[in-house]
Motif scaffolding. Sequence first.
Motif, PDB file in Angstrom:
ATOM      1  N   GLN A 176       0.860  -1.175   0.000  1.00 39.82           N
ATOM      2  CA  GLN A 176       0.000   0.000   0.000  1.00 39.82           C
ATOM      3  C   GLN A 176       0.896   1.224   0.000  1.00 39.82           C
ATOM      4  O   GLN A 176       1.086   1.890   0.999  1.00 39.82           O
ATOM      5  CB  GLN A 176      -0.929  -0.005   1.223  1.00 39.82           C
ATOM      6  CG  GLN A 176      -1.870  -1.189   1.265  1.00 39.82           C
ATOM      7  CD  GLN A 176      -2.818  -1.211   0.078  1.00 39.82           C
ATOM      8  OE1 GLN A 176      -3.336  -0.186  -0.342  1.00 39.82           O
ATOM      9  NE2 GLN A 176      -3.033  -2.384  -0.475  1.00 39.82           N
ATOM     10  N   ALA A 177       1.505   1.462  -1.121  1.00 39.58           N
ATOM     11  CA  ALA A 177       2.464   2.572  -1.219  1.00 39.58           C
ATOM     12  C   ALA A 177       2.184   3.362  -2.480  1.00 39.58           C
ATOM     13  O   ALA A 177       1.839   2.796  -3.509  1.00 39.58           O
ATOM     14  CB  ALA A 177       3.893   2.049  -1.248  1.00 39.58           C
ATOM     15  N   ALA A 178       2.303   4.652  -2.382  1.00 32.95           N
ATOM     16  CA  ALA A 178       2.126   5.508  -3.556  1.00 32.95           C
ATOM     17  C   ALA A 178       3.481   5.976  -4.076  1.00 32.95           C
ATOM     18  O   ALA A 178       3.552   6.839  -4.920  1.00 32.95           O
ATOM     19  CB  ALA A 178       1.261   6.711  -3.182  1.00 32.95           C
ATOM     20  N   GLY A 179       4.538   5.374  -3.562  1.00 34.67           N
ATOM     21  CA  GLY A 179       5.885   5.796  -3.931  1.00 34.67           C
ATOM     22  C   GLY A 179       6.393   5.121  -5.185  1.00 34.67           C
ATOM     23  O   GLY A 179       5.650   4.513  -5.946  1.00 34.67           O
ATOM     24  N   ARG A 180       7.676   5.201  -5.374  1.00 34.73           N
ATOM     25  CA  ARG A 180       8.352   4.688  -6.560  1.00 34.73           C
ATOM     26  C   ARG A 180       8.503   3.174  -6.483  1.00 34.73           C
ATOM     27  O   ARG A 180       8.849   2.626  -5.439  1.00 34.73           O
ATOM     28  CB  ARG A 180       9.720   5.354  -6.644  1.00 34.73           C
ATOM     29  CG  ARG A 180      10.587   4.899  -7.777  1.00 34.73           C
ATOM     30  CD  ARG A 180      11.871   5.748  -7.797  1.00 34.73           C
ATOM     31  NE  ARG A 180      12.776   5.229  -8.794  1.00 34.73           N
ATOM     32  CZ  ARG A 180      13.929   4.643  -8.525  1.00 34.73           C
ATOM     33  NH1 ARG A 180      14.337   4.525  -7.284  1.00 34.73           N
ATOM     34  NH2 ARG A 180      14.700   4.211  -9.487  1.00 34.73           N
ATOM     35  N   VAL A 181       8.274   2.495  -7.594  1.00 31.29           N
ATOM     36  CA  VAL A 181       8.505   1.059  -7.710  1.00 31.29           C
ATOM     37  C   VAL A 181       9.612   0.857  -8.729  1.00 31.29           C
ATOM     38  O   VAL A 181       9.578   1.430  -9.809  1.00 31.29           O
ATOM     39  CB  VAL A 181       7.231   0.315  -8.169  1.00 31.29           C
ATOM     40  CG1 VAL A 181       7.524  -1.157  -8.403  1.00 31.29           C
ATOM     41  CG2 VAL A 181       6.114   0.491  -7.148  1.00 31.29           C
ATOM     42  N   ARG A 182      10.615   0.062  -8.357  1.00 31.38           N
ATOM     43  CA  ARG A 182      11.730  -0.206  -9.263  1.00 31.38           C
ATOM     44  C   ARG A 182      11.917  -1.711  -9.349  1.00 31.38           C
ATOM     45  O   ARG A 182      11.979  -2.400  -8.338  1.00 31.38           O
ATOM     46  CB  ARG A 182      13.004   0.453  -8.738  1.00 31.38           C
ATOM     47  CG  ARG A 182      14.207   0.296  -9.653  1.00 31.38           C
ATOM     48  CD  ARG A 182      15.374   1.182  -9.186  1.00 31.38           C
ATOM     49  NE  ARG A 182      15.746   0.964  -7.816  1.00 31.38           N
ATOM     50  CZ  ARG A 182      16.648   0.079  -7.403  1.00 31.38           C
ATOM     51  NH1 ARG A 182      17.264  -0.690  -8.272  1.00 31.38           N
ATOM     52  NH2 ARG A 182      16.945  -0.045  -6.128  1.00 31.38           N
ATOM     53  N   ILE A 183      11.988  -2.225 -10.581  1.00 31.70           N
ATOM     54  CA  ILE A 183      12.204  -3.645 -10.815  1.00 31.70           C
ATOM     55  C   ILE A 183      13.564  -3.793 -11.478  1.00 31.70           C
ATOM     56  O   ILE A 183      13.882  -3.054 -12.416  1.00 31.70           O
ATOM     57  CB  ILE A 183      11.105  -4.228 -11.722  1.00 31.70           C
ATOM     58  CG1 ILE A 183       9.735  -4.044 -11.051  1.00 31.70           C
ATOM     59  CG2 ILE A 183      11.376  -5.702 -12.026  1.00 31.70           C
ATOM     60  CD1 ILE A 183       8.568  -4.410 -11.935  1.00 31.70           C
ATOM     61  N   GLU A 184      14.363  -4.723 -10.987  1.00 32.16           N
ATOM     62  CA  GLU A 184      15.693  -4.901 -11.572  1.00 32.16           C
ATOM     63  C   GLU A 184      16.051  -6.372 -11.680  1.00 32.16           C
ATOM     64  O   GLU A 184      15.533  -7.193 -10.934  1.00 32.16           O
ATOM     65  CB  GLU A 184      16.761  -4.168 -10.765  1.00 32.16           C
ATOM     66  CG  GLU A 184      17.024  -4.743  -9.398  1.00 32.16           C
ATOM     67  CD  GLU A 184      18.104  -4.009  -8.628  1.00 32.16           C
ATOM     68  OE1 GLU A 184      18.852  -3.214  -9.217  1.00 32.16           O
ATOM     69  OE2 GLU A 184      18.186  -4.223  -7.415  1.00 32.16           O
ATOM     70  N   ARG A 185      16.905  -6.656 -12.636  1.00 31.28           N
ATOM     71  CA  ARG A 185      17.496  -7.986 -12.744  1.00 31.28           C
ATOM     72  C   ARG A 185      18.896  -7.911 -12.169  1.00 31.28           C
ATOM     73  O   ARG A 185      19.647  -6.979 -12.441  1.00 31.28           O
ATOM     74  CB  ARG A 185      17.573  -8.436 -14.197  1.00 31.28           C
ATOM     75  CG  ARG A 185      18.125  -9.859 -14.316  1.00 31.28           C
ATOM     76  CD  ARG A 185      18.316 -10.287 -15.724  1.00 31.28           C
ATOM     77  NE  ARG A 185      19.498  -9.594 -16.262  1.00 31.28           N
ATOM     78  CZ  ARG A 185      20.035  -9.868 -17.433  1.00 31.28           C
ATOM     79  NH1 ARG A 185      19.498 -10.755 -18.223  1.00 31.28           N
ATOM     80  NH2 ARG A 185      21.115  -9.212 -17.841  1.00 31.28           N
ATOM     81  N   ILE A 186      19.250  -8.910 -11.376  1.00 35.32           N
ATOM     82  CA  ILE A 186      20.583  -9.019 -10.785  1.00 35.32           C
ATOM     83  C   ILE A 186      21.142 -10.375 -11.213  1.00 35.32           C
ATOM     84  O   ILE A 186      20.440 -11.378 -11.133  1.00 35.32           O
ATOM     85  CB  ILE A 186      20.524  -8.932  -9.246  1.00 35.32           C
ATOM     86  CG1 ILE A 186      19.860  -7.624  -8.801  1.00 35.32           C
ATOM     87  CG2 ILE A 186      21.912  -9.086  -8.641  1.00 35.32           C
ATOM     88  CD1 ILE A 186      19.450  -7.608  -7.345  1.00 35.32           C
TER      89      ILE A 186
END
Length: 115
Positions: A28-38
């Motif tokens: 429940q966040a209105a902030g930034r979402v970042r998806i990354e591959r490692i």
Amino acid sequence: MTATTGNLLRDVPVHASAEIFADLMEWQAAGRVRIERIVSNGQASAPGFWYDSTDDEWVLVISGSAAVEVDDGTTHTLGAGDWLHLPAHCRHRVARTDAAQPTIWLAIHVSPAAT
């Protein structure tokens, strides 16, 4: 803070007549979402180093294996399909990754909304 874990490939319905939808995690966040591959090739966190992020982090091991230590004394051994949720400020470190093959991770970072 408690880390939670699961496996994306466990309990997969076979021969279902319709698609099956399953929520794995919801923030429940209105902030930034970042998806990354490692991609890790036998790397681990430096001795004594701990990640302490202000973001929630959800990681999924696609291939390979790893062990993630949490500062509450638990170690989560992850293989293909295993995931781990690390809430913000859940101090953790990568204890090991597979040296025989690449460990491929999918990581989703969720930053809180700016106030």
